[in-house]
Write a protein that holds these residues in place. Sequence first.
Motif, PDB file in Angstrom:
ATOM      1  N   LYS A 120      12.971  -3.819  -3.360  1.00  0.00           N
ATOM      2  CA  LYS A 120      12.771  -5.011  -2.536  1.00  0.00           C
ATOM      3  C   LYS A 120      13.934  -5.980  -2.700  1.00  0.00           C
ATOM      4  O   LYS A 120      14.377  -6.275  -3.803  1.00  0.00           O
ATOM      5  N   GLY A 121      14.409  -6.495  -1.568  1.00  0.00           N
ATOM      6  CA  GLY A 121      15.493  -7.463  -1.595  1.00  0.00           C
ATOM      7  C   GLY A 121      16.873  -6.837  -1.574  1.00  0.00           C
ATOM      8  O   GLY A 121      17.871  -7.531  -1.435  1.00  0.00           O
ATOM      9  N   SER A 122      16.954  -5.521  -1.693  1.00  0.00           N
ATOM     10  CA  SER A 122      18.257  -4.847  -1.649  1.00  0.00           C
ATOM     11  C   SER A 122      18.545  -4.395  -0.220  1.00  0.00           C
ATOM     12  O   SER A 122      17.741  -4.591   0.689  1.00  0.00           O
ATOM     13  N   LYS A 123      19.692  -3.787  -0.018  1.00  0.00           N
ATOM     14  CA  LYS A 123      20.069  -3.330   1.316  1.00  0.00           C
ATOM     15  C   LYS A 123      19.196  -2.170   1.787  1.00  0.00           C
ATOM     16  O   LYS A 123      19.084  -1.918   2.982  1.00  0.00           O
ATOM     17  N   ASN A 124      18.605  -1.459   0.844  1.00  0.00           N
ATOM     18  CA  ASN A 124      17.748  -0.328   1.197  1.00  0.00           C
ATOM     19  C   ASN A 124      16.425  -0.454   0.463  1.00  0.00           C
ATOM     20  O   ASN A 124      16.359  -0.989  -0.641  1.00  0.00           O
ATOM     21  N   GLU A 125      15.351   0.011   1.086  1.00  0.00           N
ATOM     22  CA  GLU A 125      14.046   0.031   0.451  1.00  0.00           C
ATOM     23  C   GLU A 125      13.443   1.417   0.582  1.00  0.00           C
ATOM     24  O   GLU A 125      13.598   2.086   1.602  1.00  0.00           O
ATOM     25  N   VAL A 126      12.771   1.842  -0.460  1.00  0.00           N
ATOM     26  CA  VAL A 126      12.099   3.139  -0.468  1.00  0.00           C
ATOM     27  C   VAL A 126      10.598   2.899  -0.382  1.00  0.00           C
ATOM     28  O   VAL A 126      10.049   2.085  -1.123  1.00  0.00           O
ATOM     29  N   LYS A 127       9.947   3.569   0.548  1.00  0.00           N
ATOM     30  CA  LYS A 127       8.501   3.433   0.744  1.00  0.00           C
ATOM     31  C   LYS A 127       7.803   4.703   0.263  1.00  0.00           C
ATOM     32  O   LYS A 127       8.432   5.741   0.078  1.00  0.00           O
ATOM     33  N   GLU A 128       6.489   4.595   0.096  1.00  0.00           N
ATOM     34  CA  GLU A 128       5.725   5.781  -0.294  1.00  0.00           C
ATOM     35  C   GLU A 128       4.415   5.830   0.481  1.00  0.00           C
ATOM     36  O   GLU A 128       3.901   4.801   0.943  1.00  0.00           O
ATOM     37  N   PHE A 129       3.886   7.035   0.641  1.00  0.00           N
ATOM     38  CA  PHE A 129       2.571   7.229   1.258  1.00  0.00           C
ATOM     39  C   PHE A 129       1.839   8.297   0.468  1.00  0.00           C
ATOM     40  O   PHE A 129       2.414   9.335   0.125  1.00  0.00           O
ATOM     41  N   THR A 130       0.576   8.024   0.176  1.00  0.00           N
ATOM     42  CA  THR A 130      -0.285   9.001  -0.485  1.00  0.00           C
ATOM     43  C   THR A 130      -1.582   9.086   0.304  1.00  0.00           C
ATOM     44  O   THR A 130      -2.130   8.065   0.724  1.00  0.00           O
ATOM     45  N   GLY A 131      -2.055  10.298   0.532  1.00  0.00           N
ATOM     46  CA  GLY A 131      -3.293  10.466   1.284  1.00  0.00           C
ATOM     47  C   GLY A 131      -4.067  11.681   0.819  1.00  0.00           C
ATOM     48  O   GLY A 131      -3.517  12.569   0.153  1.00  0.00           O
ATOM     49  N   MET A 132      -5.358  11.721   1.147  1.00  0.00           N
ATOM     50  CA  MET A 132      -6.164  12.904   0.835  1.00  0.00           C
ATOM     51  C   MET A 132      -7.181  13.147   1.941  1.00  0.00           C
ATOM     52  O   MET A 132      -7.661  12.197   2.581  1.00  0.00           O
ATOM     53  N   TRP A 133      -7.484  14.425   2.144  1.00  0.00           N
ATOM     54  CA  TRP A 133      -8.395  14.843   3.200  1.00  0.00           C
ATOM     55  C   TRP A 133      -9.210  16.018   2.674  1.00  0.00           C
ATOM     56  O   TRP A 133      -8.675  16.904   1.994  1.00  0.00           O
ATOM     57  N   GLY A 134     -10.494  16.048   2.997  1.00  0.00           N
ATOM     58  CA  GLY A 134     -11.354  17.129   2.530  1.00  0.00           C
ATOM     59  C   GLY A 134     -10.964  18.464   3.139  1.00  0.00           C
ATOM     60  O   GLY A 134     -10.775  18.569   4.354  1.00  0.00           O
ATOM     61  N   LEU A 135     -10.843  19.496   2.318  1.00  0.00           N
ATOM     62  CA  LEU A 135     -10.510  20.834   2.818  1.00  0.00           C
ATOM     63  C   LEU A 135     -11.756  21.533   3.364  1.00  0.00           C
ATOM     64  O   LEU A 135     -12.843  21.397   2.794  1.00  0.00           O
TER      65      LEU A 135
END
Length: 240
Positions: free
Chosen positions: A31-46
Motif C-alpha cells: 500500500k502506498g507504493s507504485k504497485n500493489e499486490v492483491k489476493e483472493f481466496t474462495g471455497m465452493w462445495g464439491l
Amino acid sequence: MNREERSVAVSESITSAGGWGLRYPGLVMGKGSKNEVKEFTGMWGLKSGADLVAFTDTLSREVPVWGGPGKTFSEATTMLGLIRTARWFVARTQDFDGYALFFISQFDGSLDKYFDDFVLNGKENLTKIWGQCVGCPSGPDATASDIVEYIARGQIKTLACYDVFPSLSLGQIYKAADWYEKTQKFQRAVAKGEGKLEDMVTAFFGELAESYKQVPSDAMIDTEVGHQWQYEDVAEHIGK
C-alpha cells in the motif's frame, strides 16, 4: 433484456468496487507504493461425483483460454503478466458437509479487474473447473459472467499472506532480472578484453532493447490426484 444480455451488460459495466458481489476487498500488499499486490481466496462445495482427473486435465492440456488457441494454461497465464501465484486444492469442511474446492490467488491490479478478466476464460473452460462444484450455473442459458459471479460469491477472508516484492510489478521484476543478466554478460566480456569496446557497447545496448523472454510456469499440476489419498487422514496426523 434477457439473461444473456443482462450478463453481457454486467460484464461491460463493472468498474466499481463490489461489482461482482465481492464482500471483502482482499488483503492489499504494498500500500502506498507504485504497485500493489492483491489476493483472493474462495471455497465452493464439491459435487459428490466430482471428476478431479478431468479437473487437472483441464489445467494441463492445451485449451483455448485467454492466450489464444494452442496455448496451455501455464503459457497463457504467464502471458497475462499479472498473476503471481494461483493454486487449487481440496479439503474436507463442515460448511459443505463433505469436500470443498479452495482457490487462492495473488496478482497485480484490482480485485474487480481480476474478475473482469475471468470472463475471458469463457463459459466452457470455467465450467470444466467450477462446474465440479455444487450450485455452479449450468445449462444453455448460463453465461461466463454467471459463473464468474458464482466464483466471486465463494470468497472467504484470508487471515494473512505475504509477497516478497509488493512494490514491484511482474513486468518490473522481469525487466530487472533481464537487465542484470545482460549487464553481467557485458561486464565479463569487457573484463576479458576481447574485441573492440565500441562493438561490445553497441551489442550490449542492442540486447537491452530486446524484450525479456518469459519462461512459462510448469504449473506443477498433479495428474495423479484422482488415484491418491484425498486428505481423509489429516486429523489423525495432527493428533486429533
